[in-house]
Structure formats: structure tokens, C-alpha cells
Design a protein around this motif. Sequence first.
Motif, PDB file in Angstrom:
ATOM      1  N   PRO A  36       0.827  -1.209   0.000  1.00  0.00           N
ATOM      2  CA  PRO A  36       0.000   0.000   0.000  1.00  0.00           C
ATOM      3  C   PRO A  36       0.858   1.254   0.000  1.00  0.00           C
ATOM      4  O   PRO A  36       1.927   1.284   0.614  1.00  0.00           O
ATOM      5  CB  PRO A  36      -0.825  -0.129   1.286  1.00  0.00           C
ATOM      6  CG  PRO A  36      -0.074  -1.089   2.146  1.00  0.00           C
ATOM      7  CD  PRO A  36       0.621  -2.021   1.217  1.00  0.00           C
ATOM      8  N   ASP A  37       0.393   2.278  -0.683  1.00  0.00           N
ATOM      9  CA  ASP A  37       1.145   3.521  -0.761  1.00  0.00           C
ATOM     10  C   ASP A  37       0.483   4.593   0.106  1.00  0.00           C
ATOM     11  O   ASP A  37      -0.431   4.318   0.887  1.00  0.00           O
ATOM     12  CB  ASP A  37       1.284   3.976  -2.220  1.00  0.00           C
ATOM     13  CG  ASP A  37      -0.052   4.070  -2.933  1.00  0.00           C
ATOM     14  OD1 ASP A  37      -1.015   4.566  -2.320  1.00  0.00           O
ATOM     15  OD2 ASP A  37      -0.153   3.653  -4.107  1.00  0.00           O
ATOM     16  N   GLU A  38       0.933   5.814  -0.043  1.00  0.00           N
ATOM     17  CA  GLU A  38       0.485   6.905   0.825  1.00  0.00           C
ATOM     18  C   GLU A  38      -0.974   7.264   0.648  1.00  0.00           C
ATOM     19  O   GLU A  38      -1.564   7.967   1.486  1.00  0.00           O
ATOM     20  CB  GLU A  38       1.327   8.155   0.551  1.00  0.00           C
ATOM     21  CG  GLU A  38       1.181   8.681  -0.875  1.00  0.00           C
ATOM     22  CD  GLU A  38       2.185   9.754  -1.221  1.00  0.00           C
ATOM     23  OE1 GLU A  38       1.972  10.906  -0.811  1.00  0.00           O
ATOM     24  OE2 GLU A  38       3.177   9.415  -1.906  1.00  0.00           O
ATOM     25  N   TYR A  39      -1.604   6.789  -0.429  1.00  0.00           N
ATOM     26  CA  TYR A  39      -2.986   7.162  -0.700  1.00  0.00           C
ATOM     27  C   TYR A  39      -3.994   6.179  -0.102  1.00  0.00           C
ATOM     28  O   TYR A  39      -5.198   6.361  -0.270  1.00  0.00           O
ATOM     29  CB  TYR A  39      -3.195   7.285  -2.220  1.00  0.00           C
ATOM     30  CG  TYR A  39      -2.288   8.324  -2.833  1.00  0.00           C
ATOM     31  CD1 TYR A  39      -2.551   9.682  -2.666  1.00  0.00           C
ATOM     32  CD2 TYR A  39      -1.145   7.956  -3.541  1.00  0.00           C
ATOM     33  CE1 TYR A  39      -1.719  10.648  -3.213  1.00  0.00           C
ATOM     34  CE2 TYR A  39      -0.305   8.917  -4.080  1.00  0.00           C
ATOM     35  CZ  TYR A  39      -0.600  10.259  -3.913  1.00  0.00           C
ATOM     36  OH  TYR A  39       0.253  11.212  -4.448  1.00  0.00           O
ATOM     37  N   GLY A  58      -0.893   0.706  -9.011  1.00  0.00           N
ATOM     38  CA  GLY A  58       0.467   0.302  -8.722  1.00  0.00           C
ATOM     39  C   GLY A  58       1.499   1.058  -9.540  1.00  0.00           C
ATOM     40  O   GLY A  58       1.173   1.952 -10.322  1.00  0.00           O
ATOM     41  N   ALA A  59       2.746   0.692  -9.360  1.00  0.00           N
ATOM     42  CA  ALA A  59       3.859   1.401  -9.978  1.00  0.00           C
ATOM     43  C   ALA A  59       4.081   0.956 -11.418  1.00  0.00           C
ATOM     44  O   ALA A  59       3.777  -0.184 -11.784  1.00  0.00           O
ATOM     45  CB  ALA A  59       5.130   1.148  -9.163  1.00  0.00           C
ATOM     46  N   PRO A  60       4.631   1.837 -12.261  1.00  0.00           N
ATOM     47  CA  PRO A  60       4.989   1.428 -13.626  1.00  0.00           C
ATOM     48  C   PRO A  60       5.969   0.270 -13.618  1.00  0.00           C
ATOM     49  O   PRO A  60       6.838   0.171 -12.737  1.00  0.00           O
ATOM     50  CB  PRO A  60       5.630   2.696 -14.213  1.00  0.00           C
ATOM     51  CG  PRO A  60       5.093   3.820 -13.406  1.00  0.00           C
ATOM     52  CD  PRO A  60       4.915   3.273 -12.021  1.00  0.00           C
ATOM     53  N   VAL A  61       5.831  -0.593 -14.603  1.00  0.00           N
ATOM     54  CA  VAL A  61       6.749  -1.723 -14.783  1.00  0.00           C
ATOM     55  C   VAL A  61       7.588  -1.413 -16.009  1.00  0.00           C
ATOM     56  O   VAL A  61       7.079  -1.385 -17.132  1.00  0.00           O
ATOM     57  CB  VAL A  61       5.979  -3.040 -14.966  1.00  0.00           C
ATOM     58  CG1 VAL A  61       6.949  -4.204 -15.162  1.00  0.00           C
ATOM     59  CG2 VAL A  61       5.064  -3.294 -13.770  1.00  0.00           C
ATOM     60  N   ILE A  62       8.867  -1.153 -15.797  1.00  0.00           N
ATOM     61  CA  ILE A  62       9.750  -0.713 -16.874  1.00  0.00           C
ATOM     62  C   ILE A  62      10.756  -1.816 -17.182  1.00  0.00           C
ATOM     63  O   ILE A  62      11.589  -2.170 -16.352  1.00  0.00           O
ATOM     64  CB  ILE A  62      10.497   0.584 -16.486  1.00  0.00           C
ATOM     65  CG1 ILE A  62       9.505   1.653 -16.021  1.00  0.00           C
ATOM     66  CG2 ILE A  62      11.334   1.078 -17.653  1.00  0.00           C
ATOM     67  CD1 ILE A  62       8.486   2.058 -17.054  1.00  0.00           C
ATOM     68  N   GLY A  63      10.648  -2.374 -18.384  1.00  0.00           N
ATOM     69  CA  GLY A  63      11.608  -3.368 -18.836  1.00  0.00           C
ATOM     70  C   GLY A  63      11.165  -4.802 -18.617  1.00  0.00           C
ATOM     71  O   GLY A  63      10.765  -5.177 -17.506  1.00  0.00           O
TER      72      GLY A  63
END
Length: 248
Positions: free
Chosen positions: A174-177, A228-233
Motif C-alpha cells: 500500500p502507498d500513501e494514498y 500500482g507502480a509502472p513496470v519498466i523493462g
Amino acid sequence: MSPRFPPARPHGELREIFDDVFFVTGTVEMAGPLPMRFSRNMTVIRSGRSLCLVNSVRLDDAGLEALTALGDVDHVVRLAGFHGMDDPFYQDRFKAKVWAIEGQTYATGFANQNPDPKTYFSPDAWLTADGELPIDGARLQLFPSARVPEGLLHLDREGGIVIAGDALQNWAAPDEYFSLPARLMMRLMGFFKPLNVGPGWLRGARPGRDDLRAILDTPFEHVLPSHGAPVIGDARERYRPAVERATR
């Protein structure tokens, strides 16, 4: 008098992830016996001066100023069957053309739980697998068997970028939001796994196995999820275990 829209909730800054592709994390609040607040993301694609918002999130005044500094808000694309609440705001504010996947509805509550939903909005155009898209070099991948229409937007750049609704998520934690109830309930429900097929989407939309396996048919390097966070690569191979688990 202007229509009433859901208010702007806390959000972060617009970040340029790739050339002319921007990403911002905001908040959604769900009413109910135990109200919950958690994060959601919007992707912005710029073509010249024209902006297309995918998985729209209403921004506050400062956020809107930053957005319009990038260009003109001309289009809004809805990918997720359980999203869309902020699409009417952007249509009203900027006269943007709203595109939704054919069969999606704008109704209160969950789309698959209300047998007689009262719609509060209609899109300007429907998206189909082989139909027109407001983005050059893009392709829409649908889940035809799902009970609630959903899609992935493929961008032919940077080795392949997929913008996802609820199907592909990347919430490691979980993130800050997140509110405390959301942290507790969504942990119990299995949401906090990186590189995940959305557990709520699987239960609510019930896509078929062939549709899920088709996620891996087209090469892609990156995923910009709505949660969620971007998935790069190497994104396709990194998501492969989750897709295979979901099709057992």
C-alpha cells in the motif's frame, strides 16, 4: 449551472515516463459500510499539442494547470469496466471526446452487481477491437469473455508499452494514498503482490482462460497500470508467472 462531479482527491505530480507519455497517481474513495480510499493512476499521451487521458483521474487546480501546460485535453479513453467516474468532468471542463469500450456503462456501484443500473453518462464514441483509436500507433486488446468489458492499450513505441485498467496491476505494498481500512481489507483480498493479475477484476469480470493467455501473445516491454507502480523493462516475461497462475 455546471453538473456536479466527484471532487478532486489527493494526487502526486505528473511525471514523464517516456517521451510524450506521462503518469500520475491519485486517489479514489469507495463508499459503503466500511469506506475505503486507495490509489489509482492516469496515463497521459501527447501527440503534438493534443492530449489523450487514459484511465482518467480528476486533478486539483494545480494539477490541471500542469496538465494543460502539456497541451490540449482532447480525448479521454476508458479501459477498465469498474472505472470511469472522472470521465464526465473532463468532457465538461475541456469538451474532450470520451471513448469507452463497447458495452461499458457509467452507473453507480459495481457494473456486475446491479441488475438494473441507472446510467449517469454516455461516452461520445465506442472502442472496438478493430475500430478507430484516438492515438496513432496504438492497438486495443479486449477480453471478449469477461462479464464486464475491459481492455489493454498497446502503444507501438519503446519496445511496446501496455496501458492497463484493472487486468494488470503492480501494487507491491500500500502507498500513501491508502486508508487504514483499505490497507487491511485489500491485503486480505490478495491485492498487494507485484506484477499481479488484478484479483478483484478476476472475481468480478471472470475472464476466460484463453483471454488471459492472450495477454502474453504480443511482445511488450513496459506496463503502465491503473493500480500500482509502472513496470519498466521485460514486462511480458515478468508478468508471465501471474498470468499462468490465473489460468490454472
